[in-house]
Enzyme design. Sequence first.
Site, short mmCIF file in Angstrom:
data_model
loop_
_atom_site.label_atom_id
_atom_site.label_comp_id
_atom_site.label_asym_id
_atom_site.label_seq_id
_atom_site.Cartn_x
_atom_site.Cartn_y
_atom_site.Cartn_z
N ARG A 283 71.69 55.46 6.58
CA ARG A 283 70.31 54.86 6.62
C ARG A 283 69.75 54.98 5.32
NH1 ARG A 283 66.18 58.99 8.24
NH2 ARG A 283 65.46 58.70 6.13
N HIS A 287 62.90 56.57 7.00
CA HIS A 287 62.86 56.68 8.41
C HIS A 287 61.75 55.77 8.93
CE1 HIS A 287 62.81 58.38 12.26
NE2 HIS A 287 61.35 58.76 12.23
N TYR A 296 62.98 64.40 0.79
CA TYR A 296 64.32 65.15 1.40
C TYR A 296 65.49 64.66 0.75
CZ TYR A 296 63.82 61.48 4.58
OH TYR A 296 63.49 60.39 5.27
#
Length: 383
Positions: A283, A287, A296
């Site tokens: 990914r 998100h 993160y």
Amino acid sequence: MTRKSKKDKEALPKPESGETQAAFDAAAAAYAEAEAQGDMLQIIAPDGTIVRPDLLPAPEQRLELYRQMRRARHFDERGWVLYRQGRLGVFPPFGGMEASQVGTAAALTKNDWLFPTYRDTGAALTLGLPIARTLAYWRTSPHGWQMPADLKVLPFYIPIATQYPQAVGAALAEKRKGTQNVAMAFIGDGGSSEGDFHEALNFAGALNAPCIFILQNNGWAISVPTRTQTRATNLSKRAEGYGIAGVRVDGNDVLATWHVTSQAVARARRGEGPTLIETVTYRVKAHTVADDPSRYRTEADNAGWAEKDPVNRLRAHLLAEGILTEDGEAALLAEVAQEFEDALKEADSYPDPTPAEILEHVFAEPTPQLLRQQAELLAEVQG
């Protein structure tokens, strides 16, 4: 998906740089190890060279898969723009995962079932979900809530893993009716840690359901890396515990993804049961468009995966083989862009929803409770 307040976001602990680098290294190492060990099917390498010439589909099929990936990527890129313009709601991008979604959904027909997660817009578009209706869905408009009558696509699932057992039920219903139709359900690596995932695999295996389980291992469950969720390094092997077929494929190679999925669909149609397919991808984007992945991971973490881009990979192969020309691609991109703009105009023409419409499209026949609630809502709005 619930949106956290700004205060909540600021309170989230930011992982140490060493932790984020370790997470990225683990994902990259898993991909490299799978390539080296040969337990991840690959037909074309990241640079576009052919690895398995014996498995190449017909040129027409390769070109169609490229067209579908371009359609999916265009939607993803325009989705970001529309969100920033206030013309689309919170949207989960899937750029970089087109091969995983297009290659799997392209193995189905409109008689088959598709159970997508919220990130699988590309799969739904490939099977035939109209772009205008898809835009309406991500605008939270009732015009996008009801799927076309000629398409067995479920609305994008927001809850995690609930689609897996439901897909088994649909597959068993088709089996009981005596058809050869199959059901395909998607899940992420994070979703495979949910109980519904394991219950569905056991359910499907025990009853020999014609179900195809797609496990998109993209390295992250929101901000949690796969290595934190499980010590397993090959998620496709989880199929062995339930007595069903399991296969691992390069999720950035659309030809390999289409090949293994087509085989799984053919087995299911012959009555040979379900298959779990792990598509190894990454990914590279956030998100959702409202997410801040810098909390993160760093942008440097994505560098290695940009080189594995599925669209560029197939493009390089098609150009080298003479299946695609520069002029042909320009015409294809213009067609894709025009298709989207026409669909956007259609979506913009939909009338604003009324409050009572929120209770429609829930059941085929409205229950007494729904009718009562609808009447109460109408009375409150009109009063």
